[in-house]
Design a protein around this motif. Structure first.
Motif, PDB file in Angstrom:
ATOM      1  N   TYR A  10       0.830  -1.188   0.000  1.00 43.43           N
ATOM      2  CA  TYR A  10       0.000   0.000   0.000  1.00 43.43           C
ATOM      3  C   TYR A  10       0.875   1.252   0.000  1.00 43.43           C
ATOM      4  CZ  TYR A  10      -3.631  -3.341   1.096  1.00 43.43           C
ATOM      5  OH  TYR A  10      -4.492  -4.395   1.040  1.00 43.43           O
ATOM      6  N   THR A  11       0.360   2.332  -0.567  1.00 42.17           N
ATOM      7  CA  THR A  11       1.092   3.599  -0.624  1.00 42.17           C
ATOM      8  C   THR A  11       0.821   4.400   0.651  1.00 42.17           C
ATOM      9  OG1 THR A  11      -0.719   4.758  -1.723  1.00 42.17           O
ATOM     10  CG2 THR A  11       0.876   3.611  -3.137  1.00 42.17           C
ATOM     11  N   ASN A  12       1.284   5.623   0.678  1.00 46.68           N
ATOM     12  CA  ASN A  12       1.118   6.480   1.851  1.00 46.68           C
ATOM     13  C   ASN A  12      -0.149   7.320   1.813  1.00 46.68           C
ATOM     14  OD1 ASN A  12       3.498   5.626   3.081  1.00 46.68           O
ATOM     15  ND2 ASN A  12       4.711   7.085   1.888  1.00 46.68           N
ATOM     16  N   SER A  13      -1.014   7.128   0.832  1.00 41.92           N
ATOM     17  CA  SER A  13      -2.226   7.935   0.755  1.00 41.92           C
ATOM     18  C   SER A  13      -3.213   7.521   1.844  1.00 41.92           C
ATOM     19  CB  SER A  13      -2.880   7.799  -0.624  1.00 41.92           C
ATOM     20  OG  SER A  13      -3.422   6.503  -0.795  1.00 41.92           O
ATOM     21  N   LYS A  14      -4.133   8.421   2.145  1.00 45.98           N
ATOM     22  CA  LYS A  14      -5.143   8.164   3.175  1.00 45.98           C
ATOM     23  C   LYS A  14      -6.007   6.950   2.814  1.00 45.98           C
ATOM     24  CE  LYS A  14      -9.034  10.320   5.552  1.00 45.98           C
ATOM     25  NZ  LYS A  14      -9.939  11.474   5.589  1.00 45.98           N
ATOM     26  N   ILE A  15      -6.441   6.868   1.556  1.00 44.62           N
ATOM     27  CA  ILE A  15      -7.297   5.739   1.158  1.00 44.62           C
ATOM     28  C   ILE A  15      -6.519   4.428   1.220  1.00 44.62           C
ATOM     29  CG2 ILE A  15      -6.887   6.070  -1.313  1.00 44.62           C
ATOM     30  CD1 ILE A  15      -9.755   4.946  -1.750  1.00 44.62           C
ATOM     31  N   SER A  16      -5.243   4.458   0.873  1.00 43.02           N
ATOM     32  CA  SER A  16      -4.439   3.249   0.922  1.00 43.02           C
ATOM     33  C   SER A  16      -4.299   2.760   2.358  1.00 43.02           C
ATOM     34  CB  SER A  16      -3.065   3.519   0.307  1.00 43.02           C
ATOM     35  OG  SER A  16      -2.402   2.311   0.051  1.00 43.02           O
ATOM     36  N   THR A  21      -5.901  -1.189   6.514  1.00 44.42           N
ATOM     37  CA  THR A  21      -6.561  -1.531   7.782  1.00 44.42           C
ATOM     38  C   THR A  21      -7.734  -2.477   7.536  1.00 44.42           C
ATOM     39  OG1 THR A  21      -5.888   0.557   8.792  1.00 44.42           O
ATOM     40  CG2 THR A  21      -7.760  -0.597   9.800  1.00 44.42           C
ATOM     41  N   ALA A  22      -8.533  -2.201   6.504  1.00 42.82           N
ATOM     42  CA  ALA A  22      -9.665  -3.077   6.161  1.00 42.82           C
ATOM     43  C   ALA A  22      -9.161  -4.476   5.830  1.00 42.82           C
ATOM     44  CB  ALA A  22     -10.444  -2.498   4.980  1.00 42.82           C
ATOM     45  N   ALA A  23      -8.072  -4.562   5.075  1.00 44.63           N
ATOM     46  CA  ALA A  23      -7.498  -5.862   4.716  1.00 44.63           C
ATOM     47  C   ALA A  23      -7.038  -6.611   5.960  1.00 44.63           C
ATOM     48  CB  ALA A  23      -6.331  -5.673   3.744  1.00 44.63           C
ATOM     49  N   GLN A  24      -6.462  -5.910   6.919  1.00 41.83           N
ATOM     50  CA  GLN A  24      -6.023  -6.543   8.160  1.00 41.83           C
ATOM     51  C   GLN A  24      -7.221  -7.094   8.936  1.00 41.83           C
ATOM     52  OE1 GLN A  24      -3.809  -3.090   9.555  1.00 41.83           O
ATOM     53  NE2 GLN A  24      -1.923  -4.299   9.527  1.00 41.83           N
ATOM     54  N   LEU A  25      -8.302  -6.318   9.013  1.00 41.15           N
ATOM     55  CA  LEU A  25      -9.514  -6.783   9.711  1.00 41.15           C
ATOM     56  C   LEU A  25     -10.080  -8.032   9.041  1.00 41.15           C
ATOM     57  CD1 LEU A  25     -11.335  -3.380  10.303  1.00 41.15           C
ATOM     58  CD2 LEU A  25     -10.401  -4.885  12.074  1.00 41.15           C
ATOM     59  N   LEU A  26     -10.165  -7.996   7.724  1.00 41.22           N
ATOM     60  CA  LEU A  26     -10.728  -9.131   6.993  1.00 41.22           C
ATOM     61  C   LEU A  26      -9.812 -10.349   7.076  1.00 41.22           C
ATOM     62  CD1 LEU A  26     -12.111  -7.146   3.946  1.00 41.22           C
ATOM     63  CD2 LEU A  26     -13.447  -8.198   5.779  1.00 41.22           C
ATOM     64  N   LEU A  59      -6.667   6.048  -5.933  1.00 43.05           N
ATOM     65  CA  LEU A  59      -7.770   5.079  -5.901  1.00 43.05           C
ATOM     66  C   LEU A  59      -7.360   3.786  -6.594  1.00 43.05           C
ATOM     67  CD1 LEU A  59     -10.780   4.445  -5.266  1.00 43.05           C
ATOM     68  CD2 LEU A  59     -11.313   5.422  -7.520  1.00 43.05           C
ATOM     69  N   ALA A  60      -6.807   3.903  -7.796  1.00 41.62           N
ATOM     70  CA  ALA A  60      -6.420   2.715  -8.564  1.00 41.62           C
ATOM     71  C   ALA A  60      -5.344   1.906  -7.848  1.00 41.62           C
ATOM     72  CB  ALA A  60      -5.937   3.136  -9.955  1.00 41.62           C
ATOM     73  N   GLU A  61      -4.302   2.557  -7.384  1.00 41.38           N
ATOM     74  CA  GLU A  61      -3.212   1.850  -6.696  1.00 41.38           C
ATOM     75  C   GLU A  61      -3.709   1.177  -5.411  1.00 41.38           C
ATOM     76  OE1 GLU A  61      -0.341   4.971  -6.146  1.00 41.38           O
ATOM     77  OE2 GLU A  61       0.527   4.681  -8.144  1.00 41.38           O
ATOM     78  N   SER A  62      -4.550   1.866  -4.667  1.00 40.92           N
ATOM     79  CA  SER A  62      -5.045   1.333  -3.396  1.00 40.92           C
ATOM     80  C   SER A  62      -5.967   0.145  -3.608  1.00 40.92           C
ATOM     81  CB  SER A  62      -5.772   2.432  -2.627  1.00 40.92           C
ATOM     82  OG  SER A  62      -4.904   3.516  -2.384  1.00 40.92           O
ATOM     83  N   LEU A  63      -6.863   0.249  -4.584  1.00 42.55           N
ATOM     84  CA  LEU A  63      -7.762  -0.870  -4.868  1.00 42.55           C
ATOM     85  C   LEU A  63      -6.997  -2.070  -5.405  1.00 42.55           C
ATOM     86  CD1 LEU A  63     -10.862   0.998  -6.337  1.00 42.55           C
ATOM     87  CD2 LEU A  63     -10.700  -0.185  -4.118  1.00 42.55           C
ATOM     88  N   ALA A  64      -5.972  -1.822  -6.208  1.00 41.95           N
ATOM     89  CA  ALA A  64      -5.149  -2.933  -6.720  1.00 41.95           C
ATOM     90  C   ALA A  64      -4.436  -3.645  -5.571  1.00 41.95           C
ATOM     91  CB  ALA A  64      -4.145  -2.420  -7.745  1.00 41.95           C
ATOM     92  N   ALA A  65      -3.880  -2.888  -4.630  1.00 43.96           N
ATOM     93  CA  ALA A  65      -3.206  -3.491  -3.476  1.00 43.96           C
ATOM     94  C   ALA A  65      -4.205  -4.264  -2.619  1.00 43.96           C
ATOM     95  CB  ALA A  65      -2.513  -2.412  -2.642  1.00 43.96           C
ATOM     96  N   PHE A  66      -5.397  -3.704  -2.423  1.00 41.49           N
ATOM     97  CA  PHE A  66      -6.429  -4.377  -1.634  1.00 41.49           C
ATOM     98  C   PHE A  66      -6.843  -5.688  -2.300  1.00 41.49           C
ATOM     99  CE2 PHE A  66     -10.922  -5.077  -0.525  1.00 41.49           C
ATOM    100  CZ  PHE A  66     -10.797  -5.190   0.858  1.00 41.49           C
ATOM    101  N   ARG A  67      -7.061  -5.658  -3.609  1.00 48.12           N
ATOM    102  CA  ARG A  67      -7.435  -6.870  -4.340  1.00 48.12           C
ATOM    103  C   ARG A  67      -6.345  -7.935  -4.205  1.00 48.12           C
ATOM    104  NH1 ARG A  67      -6.291  -9.854  -8.555  1.00 48.12           N
ATOM    105  NH2 ARG A  67      -7.961 -10.945  -9.628  1.00 48.12           N
ATOM    106  N   THR A  68      -5.100  -7.539  -4.379  1.00 51.70           N
ATOM    107  CA  THR A  68      -3.985  -8.482  -4.252  1.00 51.70           C
ATOM    108  C   THR A  68      -3.994  -9.133  -2.874  1.00 51.70           C
ATOM    109  OG1 THR A  68      -2.631  -7.294  -5.853  1.00 51.70           O
ATOM    110  CG2 THR A  68      -1.462  -8.688  -4.265  1.00 51.70           C
TER     111      THR A  68
END
Length: 170
Positions: A10-16, A21-26, A59-68
């Motif tokens: 994940y990058t340093n952006s707020k959404i990332s 954090t969401a990925a850790q919870l899941l 948005l794109a980078e964060s969603l890609a990292a979340f999907r991975t």
């Protein structure tokens, strides 16, 4: 109990940070039905070009990292990500190199059980309503899609109207 390892792509952006954090919870298998993530500052009445580029890149980078992460954790088929906004943008640029509030906006559903593709009809740039795109899918259909087709809830609406779900979930 040891926290599951969630790779930090994940990058340093707020959404990332929020998606990490969401990925850790899941990944910890905490049973949460909804996690709300915010990604603001799209209200670009001035100087829109660079700000939109940066926001969409985040948005794109964060969603890609979340999907991975979800794929690595074996959870991608148990997750649906839906975007929403309370407003769209107008078609024409204003005098400050930005756009004002409009009536239509694109939205995304992501997840292992999402049937990819475009849903709804592309709005015409030649058939504007007071300078705004004419939306082709009511935003309430987004919520009905999750309520009915993901959670198995009634699709009854508060205002008494029926909104058809978007048939994008398997």
């Amino acid at each position: 109990q040891k926290e599951p390892a969630v790779p930090n792509a994940y990058t340093n952006s707020k959404i990332s940070s929020q998606l990490h954090t969401a990925a850790q919870l899941l990944a910890a298998r905490i049973p949460v039905p909804v996690i709300k993530i915010t990604h603001g500052s799209f209200d670009t009445h001035a100087g829109q070009l660079n700000q939109h580029r940066r926001l969409l890149e985040e948005l794109a980078e964060s969603l890609a990292a979340f999907r991975t992460t979800m794929v690595q954790q074996g959870l991608w088929n148990q997750v649906v990500v839906m975007t929403y906004s309370e407003f769209g943008r107008r078609v024409l640029e204003n005098g400050s190199l930005g756009t004002d509030h409009g009536t239509a906006a694109p939205h995304f559903f992501l997840g292992g059980l999402v049937n990819g593709g475009l849903y709804g009809k592309m709005p015409s740039l030649n058939d504007l309503q007071n300078g705004d795109l004419r939306f082709t899918v009511d935003y309430r259909s987004l919520y009905v899609t999750l309520a009915q087709n993901w959670w198995g809830l009634s699709s009854e609406s508060i205002d008494g109207k029926k909104y058809p779900p978007i048939e994008c979930l398997t």
